[in-house]
Write a protein that holds these residues in place. Sequence first.
Motif, PDB file in Angstrom:
ATOM      1  N   ARG A 153      54.133  37.798  39.902  1.00  0.00           N
ATOM      2  CA  ARG A 153      54.169  37.722  38.373  1.00  0.00           C
ATOM      3  C   ARG A 153      53.196  36.930  37.567  1.00  0.00           C
ATOM      4  O   ARG A 153      52.852  37.257  36.581  1.00  0.00           O
ATOM      5  N   ALA A 154      53.144  35.635  37.878  1.00  0.00           N
ATOM      6  CA  ALA A 154      51.902  34.833  37.504  1.00  0.00           C
ATOM      7  C   ALA A 154      50.491  35.425  37.461  1.00  0.00           C
ATOM      8  O   ALA A 154      49.975  35.226  36.454  1.00  0.00           O
ATOM      9  N   ASN A 155      50.260  36.213  38.610  1.00  0.00           N
ATOM     10  CA  ASN A 155      48.879  36.752  38.376  1.00  0.00           C
ATOM     11  C   ASN A 155      48.910  38.068  37.529  1.00  0.00           C
ATOM     12  O   ASN A 155      47.959  37.902  36.995  1.00  0.00           O
ATOM     13  N   LEU A 156      49.810  38.838  37.378  1.00  0.00           N
ATOM     14  CA  LEU A 156      49.421  39.841  36.269  1.00  0.00           C
ATOM     15  C   LEU A 156      49.585  39.258  35.097  1.00  0.00           C
ATOM     16  O   LEU A 156      49.037  39.747  34.311  1.00  0.00           O
ATOM     17  N   ALA A 157      50.723  38.088  34.801  1.00  0.00           N
ATOM     18  CA  ALA A 157      50.482  37.584  33.480  1.00  0.00           C
ATOM     19  C   ALA A 157      49.162  36.853  33.165  1.00  0.00           C
ATOM     20  O   ALA A 157      48.652  37.181  32.014  1.00  0.00           O
ATOM     21  N   ALA A 158      48.588  36.402  33.936  1.00  0.00           N
ATOM     22  CA  ALA A 158      47.264  35.975  33.962  1.00  0.00           C
ATOM     23  C   ALA A 158      46.419  36.789  33.628  1.00  0.00           C
ATOM     24  O   ALA A 158      45.332  36.816  32.737  1.00  0.00           O
TER      25      ALA A 158
ATOM     26  N   ALA B 142      46.693  44.183  38.492  1.00  0.00           N
ATOM     27  CA  ALA B 142      46.572  42.660  38.990  1.00  0.00           C
ATOM     28  C   ALA B 142      46.806  42.539  40.591  1.00  0.00           C
ATOM     29  O   ALA B 142      46.689  41.272  40.807  1.00  0.00           O
ATOM     30  N   ASP B 143      47.017  43.427  41.207  1.00  0.00           N
ATOM     31  CA  ASP B 143      47.282  43.506  42.408  1.00  0.00           C
ATOM     32  C   ASP B 143      46.083  43.228  43.429  1.00  0.00           C
ATOM     33  O   ASP B 143      46.109  42.847  44.655  1.00  0.00           O
ATOM     34  N   SER B 144      44.904  43.297  42.849  1.00  0.00           N
ATOM     35  CA  SER B 144      43.718  42.770  43.185  1.00  0.00           C
ATOM     36  C   SER B 144      43.492  41.221  43.249  1.00  0.00           C
ATOM     37  O   SER B 144      42.481  40.633  43.848  1.00  0.00           O
ATOM     38  N   VAL B 145      44.182  40.404  42.646  1.00  0.00           N
ATOM     39  CA  VAL B 145      43.860  38.886  42.518  1.00  0.00           C
ATOM     40  C   VAL B 145      44.703  38.301  43.618  1.00  0.00           C
ATOM     41  O   VAL B 145      45.728  38.804  44.045  1.00  0.00           O
ATOM     42  N   ALA B 146      43.903  37.334  43.967  1.00  0.00           N
ATOM     43  CA  ALA B 146      44.549  36.513  45.414  1.00  0.00           C
ATOM     44  C   ALA B 146      45.941  36.207  45.145  1.00  0.00           C
ATOM     45  O   ALA B 146      46.364  35.636  44.148  1.00  0.00           O
ATOM     46  N   GLY B 147      46.859  36.368  46.211  1.00  0.00           N
ATOM     47  CA  GLY B 147      48.123  35.967  46.232  1.00  0.00           C
ATOM     48  C   GLY B 147      49.189  37.156  46.026  1.00  0.00           C
ATOM     49  O   GLY B 147      50.286  36.828  45.913  1.00  0.00           O
ATOM     50  N   ASP B 148      48.662  38.212  45.805  1.00  0.00           N
ATOM     51  CA  ASP B 148      49.824  39.305  45.732  1.00  0.00           C
ATOM     52  C   ASP B 148      50.372  39.645  46.743  1.00  0.00           C
ATOM     53  O   ASP B 148      49.557  39.717  47.813  1.00  0.00           O
ATOM     54  N   PRO B 149      51.857  39.693  46.975  1.00  0.00           N
ATOM     55  CA  PRO B 149      52.556  40.047  48.121  1.00  0.00           C
ATOM     56  C   PRO B 149      52.303  40.964  48.894  1.00  0.00           C
ATOM     57  O   PRO B 149      52.676  41.270  49.931  1.00  0.00           O
ATOM     58  N   ILE B 150      51.674  42.240  48.283  1.00  0.00           N
ATOM     59  CA  ILE B 150      51.657  43.335  49.107  1.00  0.00           C
ATOM     60  C   ILE B 150      49.951  43.947  49.200  1.00  0.00           C
ATOM     61  O   ILE B 150      49.581  45.205  49.934  1.00  0.00           O
TER      62      ILE B 150
ATOM     63  N   PRO C 174      36.425  45.209  51.707  1.00  0.00           N
ATOM     64  CA  PRO C 174      37.396  44.596  52.780  1.00  0.00           C
ATOM     65  C   PRO C 174      38.425  43.638  52.182  1.00  0.00           C
ATOM     66  O   PRO C 174      38.373  43.246  51.316  1.00  0.00           O
ATOM     67  N   ALA C 175      39.688  43.526  53.004  1.00  0.00           N
ATOM     68  CA  ALA C 175      40.464  42.588  52.870  1.00  0.00           C
ATOM     69  C   ALA C 175      39.839  41.223  52.554  1.00  0.00           C
ATOM     70  O   ALA C 175      38.958  40.894  53.464  1.00  0.00           O
TER      71      ALA C 175
ATOM     72  N   LEU D   1      43.195  41.408  48.547  1.00  0.00           N
ATOM     73  CA  LEU D   1      42.074  41.112  47.877  1.00  0.00           C
ATOM     74  C   LEU D   1      42.252  39.767  47.254  1.00  0.00           C
ATOM     75  O   LEU D   1      43.376  39.229  47.184  1.00  0.00           O
ATOM     76  N   ALA D   2      41.064  39.213  46.952  1.00  0.00           N
ATOM     77  CA  ALA D   2      41.328  37.903  46.356  1.00  0.00           C
ATOM     78  C   ALA D   2      40.355  37.591  45.018  1.00  0.00           C
ATOM     79  O   ALA D   2      39.588  36.685  45.040  1.00  0.00           O
ATOM     80  N   PHE D   3      40.755  38.685  43.938  1.00  0.00           N
ATOM     81  CA  PHE D   3      39.861  38.554  42.827  1.00  0.00           C
ATOM     82  C   PHE D   3      40.606  37.314  42.071  1.00  0.00           C
ATOM     83  O   PHE D   3      41.545  36.736  42.501  1.00  0.00           O
ATOM     84  N   GLU D   4      40.010  36.684  40.976  1.00  0.00           N
ATOM     85  CA  GLU D   4      40.561  35.969  40.092  1.00  0.00           C
ATOM     86  C   GLU D   4      40.830  36.607  38.514  1.00  0.00           C
ATOM     87  O   GLU D   4      40.247  37.789  38.267  1.00  0.00           O
ATOM     88  N   PRO D   5      41.961  36.197  37.890  1.00  0.00           N
ATOM     89  CA  PRO D   5      42.346  36.769  36.761  1.00  0.00           C
ATOM     90  C   PRO D   5      41.124  36.730  36.007  1.00  0.00           C
ATOM     91  O   PRO D   5      40.667  37.837  34.970  1.00  0.00           O
ATOM     92  N   ALA D   6      39.964  35.865  35.779  1.00  0.00           N
ATOM     93  CA  ALA D   6      38.830  35.962  35.043  1.00  0.00           C
ATOM     94  C   ALA D   6      37.972  37.258  35.263  1.00  0.00           C
ATOM     95  O   ALA D   6      37.363  37.706  34.511  1.00  0.00           O
ATOM     96  N   ASP D   7      38.123  37.746  36.529  1.00  0.00           N
ATOM     97  CA  ASP D   7      37.508  38.926  36.740  1.00  0.00           C
ATOM     98  C   ASP D   7      38.032  40.346  35.980  1.00  0.00           C
ATOM     99  O   ASP D   7      37.137  41.089  35.579  1.00  0.00           O
ATOM    100  N   HIS D   8      39.140  40.110  35.752  1.00  0.00           N
ATOM    101  CA  HIS D   8      39.731  41.368  34.859  1.00  0.00           C
ATOM    102  C   HIS D   8      39.323  41.124  33.456  1.00  0.00           C
ATOM    103  O   HIS D   8      39.073  41.974  32.537  1.00  0.00           O
ATOM    104  N   GLY D   9      39.054  39.830  32.873  1.00  0.00           N
ATOM    105  CA  GLY D   9      38.726  39.634  31.455  1.00  0.00           C
ATOM    106  C   GLY D   9      37.123  39.980  31.593  1.00  0.00           C
ATOM    107  O   GLY D   9      36.716  40.470  30.593  1.00  0.00           O
ATOM    108  N   PHE D  10      36.452  39.934  32.609  1.00  0.00           N
ATOM    109  CA  PHE D  10      34.994  40.056  32.834  1.00  0.00           C
ATOM    110  C   PHE D  10      34.876  41.618  32.666  1.00  0.00           C
ATOM    111  O   PHE D  10      33.794  41.978  31.781  1.00  0.00           O
ATOM    112  N   ALA D  11      35.433  42.206  33.386  1.00  0.00           N
ATOM    113  CA  ALA D  11      35.583  43.694  33.346  1.00  0.00           C
ATOM    114  C   ALA D  11      35.669  44.322  31.913  1.00  0.00           C
ATOM    115  O   ALA D  11      35.293  45.199  31.444  1.00  0.00           O
ATOM    116  N   ALA D  12      36.746  43.702  31.189  1.00  0.00           N
ATOM    117  CA  ALA D  12      37.447  44.068  29.680  1.00  0.00           C
ATOM    118  C   ALA D  12      36.014  43.998  28.990  1.00  0.00           C
ATOM    119  O   ALA D  12      35.885  44.628  28.195  1.00  0.00           O
ATOM    120  N   ARG D  13      35.415  42.591  28.970  1.00  0.00           N
ATOM    121  CA  ARG D  13      34.478  42.419  28.012  1.00  0.00           C
ATOM    122  C   ARG D  13      32.988  43.351  28.288  1.00  0.00           C
ATOM    123  O   ARG D  13      32.532  43.946  27.326  1.00  0.00           O
TER     124      ARG D  13
END
Length: 322
Positions: free
Chosen positions: A297-302, A250-258, A217-218, A261-273
């Motif tokens: 841009r800050a979200n995708l970079a992180a 990275a549009d699943s990270v909180a604060g994306d304009p379109i 859910p949103a 979802l409210a994931f954290e950048p750390a979730d992407h690192g977790f999935a990669a591990r």
Amino acid sequence: MEHVAIFCSKDTAAYGFGDDHPFGPDRQDAFLAEFKARGLDRDVLMLPAHPANRLDVELFHGGDYLDFLRDRCARDGGYLDMGDTPALSHIPAAAHAVVGAALRAAEMLVEGSLAAAFLPIGGLHHAGRDHAAGFCALSDIGVVIEKLRSHYGLKRILYVDIDAHHGDGVFYAYEDDPDVWIVDTHQEAATLYPGTGHAHERGTGEAEGTKLNLPLPAGADSAAFRAAWAEAAPFMEKAAPDFIIFQCGADSVAGDPITQLAFEPADHGFAARELMALAAKHCPGRILGLGGGGYNRANLAAAWNEVVAAMLAASRKAAAAG
């Protein structure tokens, strides 16, 4: 095989639709600025790639569609679809550059010269075999899957997608293919484009049970993502893949304009591990990460740098273990 590589160039950076568009040409530079600020450029290879040729692209896309893409973009205006994907003159060349980078990365991974690879501009998961959609003119994912199977003889591909949007172009292209296993976490269909990816869609015919949609859910946060991942883990283990493709939008990270979802950048690192560990067990050195969406841009970079850092840490650990 301890090396991790980034594949990018001015040609892949050009895949974008203008400075005022969410998918602008500055996305790769935003990633690279953070990449260098973290010092990852000292340890990760940065490699260019040549554009894909038409024969390779036709492994997934129909020739009529490629002609349409070329001719429609030559007019330098309007859309390739119903209003999401602008038909700009540079898009065919830029899209071929993205596909070419993905193909070169896959080739080096299969040859065993890399432990993992990442493309910041890639993961164009909405494009279908005969159409553009959702900012995606060509499917680097589909072309890589077809190349892996036709040229390298790989059989079982695991595609994991944590972009906020459902990867419909990939899912429906392989809905009836039992050798392409798909895990897709995304914002539920009722609240976000493309309105697909229902939990009951698990593949058709002989492929039933080889697809796993996990709509959220949103507002779903890191805890919701980790719970979905725990549900997917035994499914991914059962897949026993020969190659893993990770679309880490990275549009699943909180604060994306379109998206919402409210994931954290750390979730992407977790999935990669987690996926690096799965690859180490079933297909060492055969994991390709693709940036996908992400419009803050800050979200995708992180988030993307968390993926690269996780790949690098896992590759070092594996090398140290011998």
